[in-house]
Write a protein that holds these residues in place. Structure first.
Motif, PDB file in Angstrom:
ATOM      1  N   HIS A 112     -11.376  11.978  16.871  1.00  0.00           N
ATOM      2  CA  HIS A 112     -10.752  10.506  16.366  1.00  0.00           C
ATOM      3  C   HIS A 112      -9.103  10.619  16.594  1.00  0.00           C
ATOM      4  O   HIS A 112      -8.610   9.271  16.849  1.00  0.00           O
ATOM      5  CB  HIS A 112     -10.678  10.448  14.683  1.00  0.00           C
ATOM      6  CG  HIS A 112     -10.173   9.233  14.072  1.00  0.00           C
ATOM      7  ND1 HIS A 112      -9.038   9.594  13.563  1.00  0.00           N
ATOM      8  CD2 HIS A 112     -10.456   8.071  14.105  1.00  0.00           C
ATOM      9  CE1 HIS A 112      -8.631   8.345  13.097  1.00  0.00           C
ATOM     10  NE2 HIS A 112      -9.556   7.493  13.360  1.00  0.00           N
ATOM     11  N   THR A 123      -6.736  -0.671  15.528  1.00  0.00           N
ATOM     12  CA  THR A 123      -6.260  -1.006  14.338  1.00  0.00           C
ATOM     13  C   THR A 123      -6.612   0.115  13.250  1.00  0.00           C
ATOM     14  O   THR A 123      -5.777   0.619  12.762  1.00  0.00           O
ATOM     15  CB  THR A 123      -7.112  -1.951  13.784  1.00  0.00           C
ATOM     16  OG1 THR A 123      -7.511  -3.335  14.689  1.00  0.00           O
ATOM     17  CG2 THR A 123      -6.440  -2.533  12.488  1.00  0.00           C
ATOM     18  N   THR A 124      -7.565   0.915  13.672  1.00  0.00           N
ATOM     19  CA  THR A 124      -8.070   2.269  12.768  1.00  0.00           C
ATOM     20  C   THR A 124      -7.460   3.431  13.335  1.00  0.00           C
ATOM     21  O   THR A 124      -7.961   4.606  12.904  1.00  0.00           O
ATOM     22  CB  THR A 124      -9.299   2.327  11.945  1.00  0.00           C
ATOM     23  OG1 THR A 124     -10.268   2.128  13.327  1.00  0.00           O
ATOM     24  CG2 THR A 124      -9.558   0.922  11.056  1.00  0.00           C
ATOM     25  N   GLY A 125      -7.045   3.630  14.543  1.00  0.00           N
ATOM     26  CA  GLY A 125      -6.592   4.626  15.064  1.00  0.00           C
ATOM     27  C   GLY A 125      -5.151   4.494  15.588  1.00  0.00           C
ATOM     28  O   GLY A 125      -4.503   4.116  14.579  1.00  0.00           O
ATOM     29  N   PHE A 139     -10.375   3.534  -8.836  1.00  0.00           N
ATOM     30  CA  PHE A 139      -9.652   3.801  -7.352  1.00  0.00           C
ATOM     31  C   PHE A 139      -9.204   5.570  -7.740  1.00  0.00           C
ATOM     32  O   PHE A 139      -8.364   5.495  -8.602  1.00  0.00           O
ATOM     33  CB  PHE A 139      -8.626   2.858  -7.137  1.00  0.00           C
ATOM     34  CG  PHE A 139      -7.920   3.351  -5.755  1.00  0.00           C
ATOM     35  CD1 PHE A 139      -8.651   3.022  -4.702  1.00  0.00           C
ATOM     36  CD2 PHE A 139      -6.516   3.766  -5.623  1.00  0.00           C
ATOM     37  CE1 PHE A 139      -8.278   3.420  -3.303  1.00  0.00           C
ATOM     38  CE2 PHE A 139      -5.956   4.082  -4.562  1.00  0.00           C
ATOM     39  CZ  PHE A 139      -6.681   4.041  -3.447  1.00  0.00           C
ATOM     40  N   VAL A 140      -9.570   6.137  -6.603  1.00  0.00           N
ATOM     41  CA  VAL A 140      -9.249   7.599  -7.009  1.00  0.00           C
ATOM     42  C   VAL A 140      -8.035   8.033  -6.243  1.00  0.00           C
ATOM     43  O   VAL A 140      -7.357   8.559  -6.688  1.00  0.00           O
ATOM     44  CB  VAL A 140     -10.485   8.696  -6.445  1.00  0.00           C
ATOM     45  CG1 VAL A 140     -10.040   9.879  -6.412  1.00  0.00           C
ATOM     46  CG2 VAL A 140     -11.783   8.289  -7.031  1.00  0.00           C
ATOM     47  N   GLY A 141      -8.053   7.403  -4.839  1.00  0.00           N
ATOM     48  CA  GLY A 141      -6.658   7.800  -4.189  1.00  0.00           C
ATOM     49  C   GLY A 141      -7.019   7.605  -2.824  1.00  0.00           C
ATOM     50  O   GLY A 141      -7.610   7.160  -2.166  1.00  0.00           O
ATOM     51  N   TYR A 142      -5.819   7.890  -2.023  1.00  0.00           N
ATOM     52  CA  TYR A 142      -5.769   7.655  -0.629  1.00  0.00           C
ATOM     53  C   TYR A 142      -6.015   9.270   0.011  1.00  0.00           C
ATOM     54  O   TYR A 142      -5.826  10.220  -0.408  1.00  0.00           O
ATOM     55  CB  TYR A 142      -4.505   7.313   0.124  1.00  0.00           C
ATOM     56  CG  TYR A 142      -4.221   6.050  -0.463  1.00  0.00           C
ATOM     57  CD1 TYR A 142      -5.054   4.753   0.127  1.00  0.00           C
ATOM     58  CD2 TYR A 142      -3.421   5.624  -1.534  1.00  0.00           C
ATOM     59  CE1 TYR A 142      -4.526   3.568  -0.312  1.00  0.00           C
ATOM     60  CE2 TYR A 142      -3.122   4.283  -1.864  1.00  0.00           C
ATOM     61  CZ  TYR A 142      -3.581   3.303  -1.334  1.00  0.00           C
ATOM     62  OH  TYR A 142      -3.580   2.260  -1.623  1.00  0.00           O
ATOM     63  N   GLU A 143      -6.697   9.083   1.347  1.00  0.00           N
ATOM     64  CA  GLU A 143      -6.885  10.249   2.224  1.00  0.00           C
ATOM     65  C   GLU A 143      -5.838   9.921   3.531  1.00  0.00           C
ATOM     66  O   GLU A 143      -6.402   8.885   4.160  1.00  0.00           O
ATOM     67  CB  GLU A 143      -8.340  10.503   2.433  1.00  0.00           C
ATOM     68  CG  GLU A 143      -8.832  11.837   2.172  1.00  0.00           C
ATOM     69  CD  GLU A 143     -10.341  11.808   2.281  1.00  0.00           C
ATOM     70  OE1 GLU A 143     -10.922  11.455   3.266  1.00  0.00           O
ATOM     71  OE2 GLU A 143     -11.298  12.236   1.369  1.00  0.00           O
ATOM     72  N   ALA A 144      -5.250  10.628   3.765  1.00  0.00           N
ATOM     73  CA  ALA A 144      -4.634  10.615   4.945  1.00  0.00           C
ATOM     74  C   ALA A 144      -5.288  10.754   6.012  1.00  0.00           C
ATOM     75  O   ALA A 144      -6.056  11.396   6.157  1.00  0.00           O
ATOM     76  CB  ALA A 144      -3.136  11.503   4.733  1.00  0.00           C
ATOM     77  N   ALA A 145      -4.584  10.106   7.331  1.00  0.00           N
ATOM     78  CA  ALA A 145      -5.251  10.515   8.528  1.00  0.00           C
ATOM     79  C   ALA A 145      -5.100  11.860   8.922  1.00  0.00           C
ATOM     80  O   ALA A 145      -3.970  12.371   8.601  1.00  0.00           O
ATOM     81  CB  ALA A 145      -4.802   9.487   9.682  1.00  0.00           C
ATOM     82  N   ARG A 193       0.895  -1.245   0.034  1.00  0.00           N
ATOM     83  CA  ARG A 193       0.120   0.132   0.049  1.00  0.00           C
ATOM     84  C   ARG A 193       0.890   1.195  -0.013  1.00  0.00           C
ATOM     85  O   ARG A 193       1.641   1.247   0.734  1.00  0.00           O
ATOM     86  CB  ARG A 193      -0.742   0.245   1.191  1.00  0.00           C
ATOM     87  CG  ARG A 193      -1.830   1.408   1.150  1.00  0.00           C
ATOM     88  CD  ARG A 193      -2.809   1.124   2.400  1.00  0.00           C
ATOM     89  NE  ARG A 193      -3.499   0.066   2.302  1.00  0.00           N
ATOM     90  CZ  ARG A 193      -3.761  -0.605   3.625  1.00  0.00           C
ATOM     91  NH1 ARG A 193      -3.568  -0.168   4.675  1.00  0.00           N
ATOM     92  NH2 ARG A 193      -4.374  -1.582   3.578  1.00  0.00           N
ATOM     93  N   GLN A 194       0.480   2.138  -0.651  1.00  0.00           N
ATOM     94  CA  GLN A 194       1.093   3.326  -0.778  1.00  0.00           C
ATOM     95  C   GLN A 194       2.663   3.076  -1.189  1.00  0.00           C
ATOM     96  O   GLN A 194       3.488   3.851  -0.486  1.00  0.00           O
ATOM     97  CB  GLN A 194       0.866   4.210   0.253  1.00  0.00           C
ATOM     98  CG  GLN A 194      -0.542   4.954   0.499  1.00  0.00           C
ATOM     99  CD  GLN A 194      -0.871   5.769   1.514  1.00  0.00           C
ATOM    100  OE1 GLN A 194      -0.612   5.547   2.988  1.00  0.00           O
ATOM    101  NE2 GLN A 194      -1.396   6.788   1.241  1.00  0.00           N
TER     102      GLN A 194
END
Lengths: 258, 305
Positions: B232, B238-240, B172-178, B10-11
Motif C-alpha cells: 500500500h 486519493t487514498t494513497g 465513532f471510536v477514532g482514527y487509524e493513521a496511514a 478532520r482530526q
C-alpha cells in the motif's frame, strides 16, 4: 440472523461505451456484463460472516435488472448466498438512485433483515447513493466505504477508508447497513461444486409493479462521450519505433534522461 | 439561488476542500451560507454567515447527528441546494440529508452546463447531464473540479447550532493513521506506476526494473494494491499518496478519477496502455498505445543502454 446483499450487474469497464438511441444511457449491445466489483466484496463479507457464525445466517441476494442479471445473481449464489430475489426491470437504467433504493426498501421492509451489505457504488453510474438511501428508508444505522469489518455479539466494528490513507473506526449495533469498498477482503472464486449447488437455489422473481413506485427526483437530460481535450501525443505502431520516439521526446522535454 | 455549503473538518483541522464549495457556489452564481461541524479555532476564511456546531459535542464522524445539524440549518435558511464535497464525509452524509428532505441528489459534479450538472459515468468514458426534479436538491462536487480563483478572504459571521439529545446508532471510536513504513513517493523525481494492465503479480518486477533504470520509484494504482501485488505504501491516488514528480510513467493504468487526482500534478506524464480511449490519455503528454508487457521491457533495455 437474516442478511441481505444487494448487487448490480454492470458492463466490463474496459469496454467502449456509446450512448443508446434515447441518449439516456449507454448502448448495451456488444458489452460483456459482470457483477459490480464493489458488490463482490459485499457478497464475500456476508459469506465470511455466515462462516464465522457456523452457517446460521441466511443470505438473500437481491438484484434489479433485465433477464441477463440472473448471471450475476447465480455467481453470488455460487459464492455462498442461500437464496435470491430478482426484481425484473428492463427500464432499470432510467430510474434514479432514489427509485432504485425505494424498490429495494419496499422489498426489504417486511423481511426483517438484521444486516444489509451493498457495494459503495456501482461502476457504471457511480453515484454512491443507493445503499445509504435504503438504510435511511428502513431506519437502519449505516456506515459507508468499508475496508474493515468484524462482528461480535450484535455489534459490528467497521473501518471506513478516508482520504490520504487514514481510516475511521466506528461501532454500529444491528440492524445496520454497510457499503463495501475495494480491498475489504478477497472475493472468492466460485468452485465448480458450488456453481452446481447454486443451480438448485431459489431465485424468486418480482416485478417493479409489486413494489412501491416512486417518482424520480433526478433525471438524465443527456449522455455523451466527453469532449476530447486532446493535446497529448499518441504513439502507435511498431514497438521499436515507439521506444525510439519516446526516448527522443523524454530527452527533449524532460531533464530525466540525458 | 441560495446554496448551503457543508464544510469539512478532520482530526482538528479544517479541510482545504471546503474552499472548493465556495468556488462552486460562485460558478453557480448562488448566494451561500456555510455549515461546519468543527471548532472556532479553525474557521474558514469566508465572507458570509457560518453555522458552527462543536465537533467536540457532535463528533467528527457521526452522520446521524450531523444530518440533524444540516437539517436545522436548512430549516433556518431554506436554501435551493445543499452542497457537499464528494468525499468520504460528503458521500456518506449527503444521501441521508437528501432522503430527509426528499430531495434529488446529483453526485460528483465535474462541471456546470447551462443550469444542469455534468457527472461522469463508466469510468469517465461517458458523461451525463443530470437535472434535479425536486424543488430543492443535494449536490456533491468532485474534489479538485472547482478550484478557488483567488485566495479565500473574509471573516465569517458565526451562528451556533445545537441539538437536544438526538439519538445516534453510530459510535465513532477514532482514527487509524496511514502506515508510515515504505516509500515516500512525494519526493521522487521519477515514478513508474503499475496498474491492472500489467496482468499479474509476477509482472510487477518488469515495471520496477523500468523505475530502476530511470532512477525512480515504483508506484501503483489501487487495484494492484488491493490484489496484493504491491504494498500500500506505493499507492498513488486519493487514498494513497499525492505526488508531483518530474516524470510519471503510468503502465497499464486506465485512469480512474481517484488515481488521476493523485498524480496529475506531475510535470510530464507518459501513459502506456493498449486502450487508446483510456481516460489516462486525456491527461498524458504522451500516450503509447501498446501492450505494457511488450513495450516496457524494450524501453527499459533502451534506457539501460
Amino acid at each position: 440472523m437474516k442478511i441481505l446483499v444487494c448487487i448490480k450487474q454492470v458492463p466490463d469497464m474496459e469496454s467502449r461505451f456509446r450512448p443508446n438511441g434515447e441518449k439516456t444511457w449507454y448502448d448495451e449491445s456488444d458489452l460483456a456484463f459482470r457483477m459490480n466489483e464493489y458488490d463482490e466484496y459485499a457478497v464475500e463479507q456476508a459469506v465470511q460472516l455466515k462462516e464465522q457464525l457456523g452457517g446460521e445466517p441466511e443470505i438473500t441476494v437481491l438484484s434489479i435488472g433485465p433477464e441477463r442479471t440472473v448471471e450475476a445473481i447465480k455467481k453470488a449464489l455460487a459464492m455462498g448466498g442461500d437464496r435470491a430475489v430478482h426484481i425484473r426491470d428492463d427500464r432499470h437504467y432510467q430510474k434514479d438512485p432514489w427509485q432504485i433504493a425505494s424498490m429495494i426498501a419496499s422489498y426489504a421492509k417486511g423481511e426483517g433483515f438484521d444486516l444489509i451489505f451493498t457495494g459503495m457504488q456501482s461502476q457504471d453510474r457511480g453515484s454512491a447513493q443507493v445503499g445509504v438511501i435504503v438504510a435511511e428508508l428502513l431506519g437502519l444505522s449505516c456506515a459507508t466505504t468499508l475496508v474493515g469489518f468484524s462482528y461480535d455479539g450484535g455489534t459490528i466494528t467497521v473501518k471506513r477508508e478516508l482520504e490520504g490513507g487514514i481510516k475511521g473506526v466506528a461501532k454500529l449495533k444491528l440492524p445496520a447497513l454497510v457499503t463495501c469498498q475495494l480491498g475489504l477482503n478477497t472475493p472468492r472464486y466460485p468452485t465448480l461444486p458450488n456453481i452446481m449447488k447454486a443451480k438448485k437455489k431459489e431465485i424468486a422473481s418480482l416485478t417493479p409493479a409489486e413494489l412501491s413506485g416512486e417518482a424520480e427526483l433526478t433525471a438524465t437530460a443527456a449522455i455523451y462521450p466527453p469532449a476530447k481535450k486532446g493535446g497529448g501525443l499518441v504513439l502507435e505502431g511498431e514497438i521499436g519505433v515507439q521506444v525510439d520516439r519516446l526516448m527522443g521526446i523524454l530527452k527533449e522535454k524532460t531533464a530525466v534522461l540525458r | 439561488m441560495k446554496a448551503l455549503l457543508i464544510g469539512e473538518y478532520r482530526q482538528g483541522k479544517l479541510l482545504d476542500t471546503t474552499y472548493e464549495l465556495k468556488a462552486f457556489a460562485d460558478r453557480l452564481g448562488a448566494d451561500s451560507v456555510m455549515l461546519l461541524v468543527g471548532s472556532e479555532a479553525e474557521l474558514p476564511k469566508y465572507d458570509g454567515r457560518l453555522y458552527l456546531a462543536d465537533a467536540g459535542a457532535y463528533g467528527e464522524y457521526n452522520p446521524d447527528l450531523h444530518k440533524q445539524l444540516v437539517l436545522q440549518a436548512v430549516e433556518k435558511e431554506k436554501p435551493d441546494c445543499v452542497v457537499f464535497v464528494h468525499s468520504s464525509y460528503g458521500w456518506d452524509l449527503a444521501p441521508r440529508v437528501a432522503v430527509a428532505l426528499k430531495a434529488g441528489q446529483v453526485s460528483e459534479i465535474v462541471a456546470l452546463n447551462e443550469g444542469a450538472y455534468e457527472v461522469n459515468a463508466c469510468n469517465a468514458k461517458l458523461r451525463r447531464t443530470v437535472t434535479p426534479r425536486s424543488g430543492r436538491c443535494v449536490l456533491t462536487i468532485q474534489a479538485g473540479a472547482f478550484s478557488p480563483s483567488g485566495e479565500p478572504q473574509g471573516t465569517p459571521q458565526l451562528e451556533r447550532l445545537e441539538l437536544s439529545g438526538a439519538p445516534s446508532g453510530i459510535d465513532f471510536v477514532g482514527y487509524e493513521a496511514a502506515e508510515q513504513k515504505g516509500v515516500d513517493l512525494s519526493k521522487a523525481e521519477v515514478i513508474v506506476s503499475a496498474g491492472r494492465g500489467v496482468g499479474k503479480k509476477d509482472n510487477v518486477p518488469v515495471i520496477a526494473a523500468l523505475a530502476d533504470a530511470l532512477g525512480g520509484e515504483l508506484g501503483a494504482s489501487r487495484p494492484v494494491v488491493d490484489a496484493g501485488w504491491v504494498d500500500h505504501s506505493h499507492q498513488v491516488g486519493t487514498t494513497g499518496q499525492t505526488v508531483s514528480p518530474k516524470l510519471y510513467v503510468a503502465c497499464g493504468i486506465s485512469g480512474a478519477i481517484q488515481h488521476l487526482a493523485g498524480m496529475k500534478k506531475a510535470d510530464f506524464i507518459v501513459a502506456i496502455n493498449k486502450d487508446k480511449d483510456a481516460p489516462i490519455g486525456e491527461i498524458a503528454d504522451v500516450l503509447v498505445v501498446a501492450d505494457v508487457m511488450q513495450f516496457v521491457p524494450a524501453f527499459t533495455a533502451r534506457c539501460a543502454r
